[in-house]
Design a protein around this motif. Structure first.
Motif, PDB file in Angstrom:
ATOM      1  N   TRP A  21      -2.507  -5.675 -16.811  1.00 57.71           N
ATOM      2  CA  TRP A  21      -1.930  -6.335 -15.588  1.00 57.71           C
ATOM      3  C   TRP A  21      -0.223  -6.670 -15.768  1.00 57.71           C
ATOM      4  O   TRP A  21       0.252  -6.550 -14.912  1.00 57.71           O
ATOM      5  CB  TRP A  21      -2.562  -7.921 -15.679  1.00 57.71           C
ATOM      6  CG  TRP A  21      -1.958  -9.036 -16.588  1.00 57.71           C
ATOM      7  CD1 TRP A  21      -2.764  -9.417 -17.632  1.00 57.71           C
ATOM      8  CD2 TRP A  21      -0.937  -9.597 -16.386  1.00 57.71           C
ATOM      9  NE1 TRP A  21      -2.017 -10.451 -18.250  1.00 57.71           N
ATOM     10  CE2 TRP A  21      -0.780 -10.428 -17.782  1.00 57.71           C
ATOM     11  CE3 TRP A  21       0.122  -9.659 -15.780  1.00 57.71           C
ATOM     12  CZ2 TRP A  21       0.211 -11.723 -17.895  1.00 57.71           C
ATOM     13  CZ3 TRP A  21       1.242 -10.640 -15.939  1.00 57.71           C
ATOM     14  CH2 TRP A  21       1.150 -11.628 -16.926  1.00 57.71           C
ATOM     15  N   CYS A  65       0.091  -2.380  -7.002  1.00 59.79           N
ATOM     16  CA  CYS A  65      -1.087  -2.997  -6.620  1.00 59.79           C
ATOM     17  C   CYS A  65      -2.262  -2.262  -6.713  1.00 59.79           C
ATOM     18  O   CYS A  65      -3.202  -3.041  -7.234  1.00 59.79           O
ATOM     19  CB  CYS A  65      -0.911  -2.953  -4.959  1.00 59.79           C
ATOM     20  SG  CYS A  65       0.215  -4.020  -4.068  1.00 59.79           S
ATOM     21  N   SER A  73      -5.134  -4.225  -9.229  1.00 65.86           N
ATOM     22  CA  SER A  73      -6.663  -4.072  -8.772  1.00 65.86           C
ATOM     23  C   SER A  73      -7.691  -3.688  -9.525  1.00 65.86           C
ATOM     24  O   SER A  73      -8.881  -3.837  -9.481  1.00 65.86           O
ATOM     25  CB  SER A  73      -6.458  -3.272  -7.456  1.00 65.86           C
ATOM     26  OG  SER A  73      -5.785  -4.001  -6.569  1.00 65.86           O
ATOM     27  N   ALA A 119      -9.701  -6.312 -12.472  1.00 62.30           N
ATOM     28  CA  ALA A 119     -11.146  -6.767 -12.261  1.00 62.30           C
ATOM     29  C   ALA A 119     -12.328  -5.869 -12.422  1.00 62.30           C
ATOM     30  O   ALA A 119     -13.455  -6.234 -13.149  1.00 62.30           O
ATOM     31  CB  ALA A 119     -11.141  -7.417 -11.021  1.00 62.30           C
ATOM     32  N   ILE A 169      -7.769 -11.517 -14.984  1.00 61.97           N
ATOM     33  CA  ILE A 169      -7.792 -11.092 -13.484  1.00 61.97           C
ATOM     34  C   ILE A 169      -7.183 -12.220 -12.945  1.00 61.97           C
ATOM     35  O   ILE A 169      -6.680 -11.844 -11.765  1.00 61.97           O
ATOM     36  CB  ILE A 169      -9.640 -11.327 -13.210  1.00 61.97           C
ATOM     37  CG1 ILE A 169     -10.315 -10.255 -14.212  1.00 61.97           C
ATOM     38  CG2 ILE A 169      -9.728 -11.311 -11.895  1.00 61.97           C
ATOM     39  CD1 ILE A 169     -11.684 -10.332 -13.959  1.00 61.97           C
ATOM     40  N   ALA A 170      -7.244 -13.520 -13.649  1.00 58.89           N
ATOM     41  CA  ALA A 170      -6.303 -14.327 -12.661  1.00 58.89           C
ATOM     42  C   ALA A 170      -4.820 -14.208 -12.728  1.00 58.89           C
ATOM     43  O   ALA A 170      -4.025 -14.152 -11.733  1.00 58.89           O
ATOM     44  CB  ALA A 170      -6.550 -15.854 -13.271  1.00 58.89           C
ATOM     45  N   GLU A 187      -4.327 -11.128 -10.200  1.00 56.24           N
ATOM     46  CA  GLU A 187      -4.399 -11.744  -8.920  1.00 56.24           C
ATOM     47  C   GLU A 187      -2.821 -12.476  -8.424  1.00 56.24           C
ATOM     48  O   GLU A 187      -2.586 -12.264  -7.425  1.00 56.24           O
ATOM     49  CB  GLU A 187      -5.725 -12.747  -8.640  1.00 56.24           C
ATOM     50  CG  GLU A 187      -7.121 -11.764  -8.833  1.00 56.24           C
ATOM     51  CD  GLU A 187      -7.080 -10.756  -7.683  1.00 56.24           C
ATOM     52  OE1 GLU A 187      -6.839 -11.163  -6.402  1.00 56.24           O
ATOM     53  OE2 GLU A 187      -7.679  -9.940  -7.988  1.00 56.24           O
ATOM     54  N   LYS A 213      -0.601  -9.832  -7.668  1.00 56.41           N
ATOM     55  CA  LYS A 213      -0.941  -9.034  -6.354  1.00 56.41           C
ATOM     56  C   LYS A 213      -0.445  -9.961  -5.277  1.00 56.41           C
ATOM     57  O   LYS A 213       0.087  -9.397  -4.198  1.00 56.41           O
ATOM     58  CB  LYS A 213      -2.398  -8.732  -6.204  1.00 56.41           C
ATOM     59  CG  LYS A 213      -2.848  -7.761  -7.254  1.00 56.41           C
ATOM     60  CD  LYS A 213      -4.449  -7.539  -7.131  1.00 56.41           C
ATOM     61  CE  LYS A 213      -5.053  -7.197  -5.812  1.00 56.41           C
ATOM     62  NZ  LYS A 213      -6.573  -7.327  -5.743  1.00 56.41           N
ATOM     63  N   ALA A 214      -0.629 -11.288  -5.428  1.00 57.03           N
ATOM     64  CA  ALA A 214      -0.306 -12.222  -4.520  1.00 57.03           C
ATOM     65  C   ALA A 214       1.375 -12.235  -4.393  1.00 57.03           C
ATOM     66  O   ALA A 214       1.964 -12.392  -3.117  1.00 57.03           O
ATOM     67  CB  ALA A 214      -0.572 -13.489  -4.688  1.00 57.03           C
ATOM     68  N   CYS A 245      -0.049  -7.656  -2.042  1.00 60.53           N
ATOM     69  CA  CYS A 245      -1.184  -6.698  -2.010  1.00 60.53           C
ATOM     70  C   CYS A 245      -1.941  -7.022  -1.169  1.00 60.53           C
ATOM     71  O   CYS A 245      -2.535  -8.280  -1.071  1.00 60.53           O
ATOM     72  CB  CYS A 245      -1.627  -6.338  -3.533  1.00 60.53           C
ATOM     73  SG  CYS A 245      -0.152  -5.803  -4.860  1.00 60.53           S
TER      74      CYS A 245
END
Length: 270
Positions: A225, A241, A245, A248, A257-258, A261, A264-265, A269
């Motif tokens: 990440w 992105c 992705s 996860a 994963i959090a 995400e 990504k926000a 993405c």
């Protein structure tokens, strides 16, 4: 009678399929081929060439035909799974190779010609020249004398915000204990220190080295990440992105994963 022997043989052959969970797809496919041959033999035993005084159980041939059809279905399924596993491994290797190429393009002194092919995930490398592979971390491996102390000291510098000292110490640590059980964690920590110094390109390189070299290490999710976030900050949003992705799917259930995400926000993405 011969018929009873064939039925018993078929039953014994079918029994291990449900318990040998550790077999590879190739092993299962081989077992199915053997079973298919045995079924053909059994069908020949059930086929008469003339009048016979032997009375077969009602529906015996229908049941054998059903077993044969199921074996054919399972054989086709294993072929499909084998193909899909190969595709996933090759696709993962291509993505890692593309990330390494793009990171090299961002470095002024990086020689593109020196890059090797990334090994197929779960398989051997398809390279024209040998690619040096780091020693994988082995659970329970004892640390060298002073290794844990040196790692902790470098970590304290990072925690205190002394990024230059932390980056230097982690770099020295990796040179002193190459391929050790803390290698992946040291790469990620060095990347974080480099990020603190504003050196995103080298930070991304450390994250890539940690993930590509030690994907199953405890530091793997964080490396992935952080690699995605660094790529996005370097202006490669599309690649960022895709990388974020992957977290996860590659590490289901991970706390990373959090983080992925959230990044990504940040990059918008889809």
């Amino acid at each position: 009678m011969r018929l009873g022997a064939w039925v018993l043989s078929g039953t014994l052959l079918l029994a291990p399929l449900g318990v040998q969970a550790s077999e590879t797809l190739a092993d299962i496919r081989q077992d199915m081929s053997v079973l298919f041959v045995e079924l053909q033999k059994l069908k020949r035993e059930l086929s008469t060439t003339g009048p016979s005084t032997v009375a077969l159980p009602a529906g015996a041939l229908d049941r054998i035909n059903a077993i044969e059809a199921e074996l054919q279905r399972l054989t086709a399924k294993t072929e499909e799974l084998d193909f899909r596993v190969g595709q996933v491994a090759e696709d993962g290797a291509r993505r890692l190779g593309d990330l390494e190429f793009r990171l090299c393009e961002l470095e002024a002194d990086c020689d593109l010609g020196s890059l090797g092919r990334v090994p197929t995930l779960g398989g051997e490398a398809e390279t024209s020249a040998p690619v040096a592979q780091p020693v994988p971390q082995t659970p329970g491996t004892e640390l060298a004398v002073g290794e844990e102390t040196d790692f902790r000291r470098a970590g304290e510098a990072l925690a205190q915000g002394d990024f230059q000292s932390a980056a230097d110490q982690f770099a020295t640590f990796r040179q002193t204990y190459p391929g050790g059980p803390l290698e992946a964690q040291a790469l990620v920590a060095e990347g974080r220190a480099l990020e603190g110094l504003g050196n995103l390109r080298d930070a991304a390189r450390r994250y890539l080295d940690a993930y590509a070299g030690y994907p199953d290490d405890a530091a793997g999710p964080e490396a992935l990440w952080r690699l995605g976030a660094a790529l996005g900050d370097l202006g490669n949003v599309a690649e960022a992105c895709v990388t974020l992705s992957e977290v996860a799917g590659r590490y289901p259930g991970s706390t990373a994963i959090a983080e992925a995400e959230a990044q990504k926000a940040r990059f918008g993405c889809q």
